[in-house]
Scaffold this active site. Structure first.
Site, PDB file in Angstrom:
ATOM      1  N   HIS A   1       0.831  -1.202   0.000  1.00  0.00           N
ATOM      2  CA  HIS A   1       0.000   0.000   0.000  1.00  0.00           C
ATOM      3  C   HIS A   1       0.873   1.263   0.000  1.00  0.00           C
ATOM      4  O   HIS A   1       0.734   2.136  -0.872  1.00  0.00           O
ATOM      5  CB  HIS A   1      -0.920  -0.015   1.228  1.00  0.00           C
ATOM      6  CG  HIS A   1      -1.834   1.168   1.331  1.00  0.00           C
ATOM      7  ND1 HIS A   1      -3.153   1.107   0.953  1.00  0.00           N
ATOM      8  CD2 HIS A   1      -1.623   2.448   1.740  1.00  0.00           C
ATOM      9  CE1 HIS A   1      -3.715   2.302   1.138  1.00  0.00           C
ATOM     10  NE2 HIS A   1      -2.818   3.125   1.616  1.00  0.00           N
ATOM     11  N   GLU A   2       1.782   1.347   0.954  1.00  0.00           N
ATOM     12  CA  GLU A   2       2.627   2.546   1.064  1.00  0.00           C
ATOM     13  C   GLU A   2       3.571   2.653  -0.135  1.00  0.00           C
ATOM     14  O   GLU A   2       3.862   3.759  -0.596  1.00  0.00           O
ATOM     15  CB  GLU A   2       3.393   2.563   2.385  1.00  0.00           C
ATOM     16  CG  GLU A   2       2.516   2.536   3.656  1.00  0.00           C
ATOM     17  CD  GLU A   2       1.411   3.600   3.700  1.00  0.00           C
ATOM     18  OE1 GLU A   2       1.581   4.667   3.075  1.00  0.00           O
ATOM     19  OE2 GLU A   2       0.372   3.359   4.359  1.00  0.00           O
TER      20      GLU A   2
ATOM     21  N   HIS B   1       1.762   4.380  -2.827  1.00  0.00           N
ATOM     22  CA  HIS B   1       1.813   5.835  -2.646  1.00  0.00           C
ATOM     23  C   HIS B   1       3.187   6.359  -3.093  1.00  0.00           C
ATOM     24  O   HIS B   1       3.295   7.390  -3.762  1.00  0.00           O
ATOM     25  CB  HIS B   1       1.635   6.194  -1.162  1.00  0.00           C
ATOM     26  CG  HIS B   1       0.215   6.161  -0.668  1.00  0.00           C
ATOM     27  ND1 HIS B   1      -0.783   6.902  -1.245  1.00  0.00           N
ATOM     28  CD2 HIS B   1      -0.372   5.509   0.368  1.00  0.00           C
ATOM     29  CE1 HIS B   1      -1.933   6.700  -0.573  1.00  0.00           C
ATOM     30  NE2 HIS B   1      -1.706   5.846   0.403  1.00  0.00           N
TER      31      HIS B   1
ATOM     32  N   GLU C   1      -4.665   7.735  -3.112  1.00  0.00           N
ATOM     33  CA  GLU C   1      -5.141   6.471  -2.546  1.00  0.00           C
ATOM     34  C   GLU C   1      -5.431   5.448  -3.650  1.00  0.00           C
ATOM     35  O   GLU C   1      -5.317   4.248  -3.424  1.00  0.00           O
ATOM     36  CB  GLU C   1      -6.383   6.732  -1.679  1.00  0.00           C
ATOM     37  CG  GLU C   1      -6.787   5.594  -0.776  1.00  0.00           C
ATOM     38  CD  GLU C   1      -5.800   5.280   0.364  1.00  0.00           C
ATOM     39  OE1 GLU C   1      -4.803   5.999   0.533  1.00  0.00           O
ATOM     40  OE2 GLU C   1      -6.038   4.272   1.069  1.00  0.00           O
TER      41      GLU C   1
HETATM   42 CO    CO Z   1      -3.190   5.237   1.873  1.00  0.00          CO
END
Ligand code: CO
Length: 503
Positions: free
Chosen positions: A266-267, A270, A296
């Site tokens: 997830h990170e 980003h 996101e």
């Molecule tokens: Co996020």
């Protein structure tokens, strides 16, 4: 003359970014490395630099240059980058100068008090203790909306801080349709007797092995460790402190595989967005992410659409087996794939799966919207919260700590923030569909561990634009469609019919 003005505008904007990125470094350090005793002086550093940044943001001469340039003939003949930079900086300047200084201070105080009270009240499950501060924060946010102004609704003024140019009424329609499709899908999943064995994810996964494996996967999907780092924090996040300096963090749970691994993906998602922005535009809107919703979408895309994909694990599971040895040796890739895709209604948003996650968001969005519109009183939040959890998820919190007080957002004044999580999921599904149409069979590439075509496509179609397009225009340009619940619903329905043997 006008070119000269534009150069001055850019120089000033870059100075603001120097302060902003320095603050990001201080805050990153505070979360990862800083010794406890250093907190007091760190707060002084942060307060001083924040004040300096506010001065630069509301500088009269800067505003004058922007005013002169934004309405000039010169600007009309410039390229998209220059036009976006002037328009976005003018917009930010106008917003910053419309807020009275006293309101800024009252909000800062209320939010700092809000977070302290929230931590306390949550510990003792005492909503009444939290209520006065919560009410104050919502009141101040209404005052804020009135100060900055809005088109259709007060809520839009708050939403705009996180999702510029968005209209909450449009997003509300899409979220309603999404909710209407997810509730029956969840019911079918709940009725299924063919359930994955999730206990395999709760075996022993040594932290050091998780770190090596997670880092390897982040690198493989395209996070550049020459321009970034991965560290450990209690609450995972991604931040940037320069064009070649993106920091991501995670936390490890020795007896649960998902937390760190999917958190890292997830990170890293980003981070890949930050690293995909044009570094030569750093410090200007043309080199900055479009919105939190678009940000996101990049994290959720890599976490869920790639990381929870069957073919992704065809590539990674043998490596996981050799790294984690006895923890995974007696299970098949199919069993593992089903386990990481378990769906069950829960009370806690941050632990939610792909199907239920947006229902958690819809609940928060509907409640904060009702409060801002004056249709719901803060005192009635716990009852309204529990009623919606029963209605959408079929579960009822036993206390307010597990219910209305679980998230930090409202106590920190982050109102209008929640819908950006769902926008991320919606955009991710639309973007992935478009990428699949243009690149062909992504599954075959994933099975070979080849993520380069997808990453390059995202660089070209999403990242490089910066803020030269408004978020809705960016999605339209990349996917050819408007914001819609359909690609997400279609994907979830197909995927989970297979995972849970639903016909
Ligand atoms: Co996020």
């Amino acid at each position: 003359m006008q070119t000269n003005n534009y150069t001055k505008i850019c120089d000033h904007a870059r100075k603001i970014t120097v302060l902003q990125s320095t603050l990001a470094l201080l805050e990153w350090d505070q979360q990862t490395m800083m010794p406890a005793q250093a907190a007091h002086y760190r707060a002084e550093q942060i307060t001083f630099l924040s004040g300096e940044m506010h001065h630069l943001r509301t500088d009269k001469a800067f505003g004058g240059l922007l005013q002169e340039t934004v309405s000039s003939d010169w600007l009309c003949s410039q390229d998209a980058d220059i036009q976006a930079n002037v328009h976005e900086l003018k917009r930010e300047f106008d917003k910053a100068t419309k807020i009275p200084h006293s309101l800024v201070e009252r909000m800062a105080n209320a939010c700092s008090l809000g977070q302290m009270t929230w931590v306390d009240a949550r510990k003792t499950d005492d909503f009444a203790k939290f209520l006065p501060t919560l009410k104050l924060i919502f009141d101040l946010k209404r005052e804020y909306a009135d100060a900055v102004g809005y088109g259709e609704s007060r809520y839009d003024a708050l939403f705009d801080d996180y999702e510029p140019h968005a209209q909450s009424s449009k997003v509300a329609v899409v979220l309603r349709s999404l909710c209407d499709s997810l509730v029956p899908l969840l019911q079918k999943i709940r009725d299924s007797t063919d359930r994955p064995n999730v206990s395999v994810l709760s075996r022993q996964f040594p932290t050091a092995d998780q770190a090596t494996f997670g880092k390897m996967a982040a690198e493989k999907i395209g996070f550049d460790f020459q321009r970034g780092r991965l560290d450990v924090t209690h609450h995972p996040f991604c931040t940037e402190m320069g064009p070649n300096d993106c920091r991501i963090t995670t936390r490890y749970d020795e007896v649960f595989f998902n937390t760190a691994f999917f958190g890292i993906l997830h990170e890293a998602g980003h981070g890949i967005y930050e690293q995909g922005l044009r570094s030569e535009h750093y410090g200007l809107p043309s080199g900055k992410f479009a919105s939190l919703g678009v940000h996101e979408s990049q994290s959720r895309l890599w976490e869920n659409l790639v990381g929870r994909n069957r073919q992704f694990w065809n590539h990674f599971f043998p490596m996981a087996q050799s790294r984690f040895g006895h923890a995974l040796n007696d299970i098949s890739v199919d069993e593992f794939y089903r386990a990481i895709n378990d769906v069950r209604p829960s009370l806690i948003r941050v632990e939610a799966d792909e199907v239920t996650y947006d229902l958690h968001i819809v609940i928060r969005f509907e409640l904060e919207l009702a409060i801002i519109n004056g249709e719901l009183d803060c005192a009635d939040l716990p009852a309204a919260w529990n009623e919606k959890y029963e209605k959408y998820l079929g579960v009822t919190p036993q206390n307010n700590a597990q219910g209305v007080m679980q998230d930090i957002h409202w106590s920190a004044g982050l109102i209008g923030y929640f819908p950006t999580y769902s926008l991320g999921n919606l955009y991710a599904a639309q973007i992935f569909e478009a990428a699949t149409q243009q690149l062909g069979d992504l599954d075959t590439m994933f099975a070979k561990g080849d993520f380069v075509p997808l990453k390059n496509w995202l660089n070209q179609n999403i990242h490089r634009a910066g803020q030269t397009l408004e978020p809705a225009e960016l999605i339209r340009a990349a996917t050819g469609t408007e914001l819609s619940h359909e690609p997400l619903v279609k994907r979830l329905t197909q995927k989970y019919a297979e995972v849970f043997g639903i016909s």
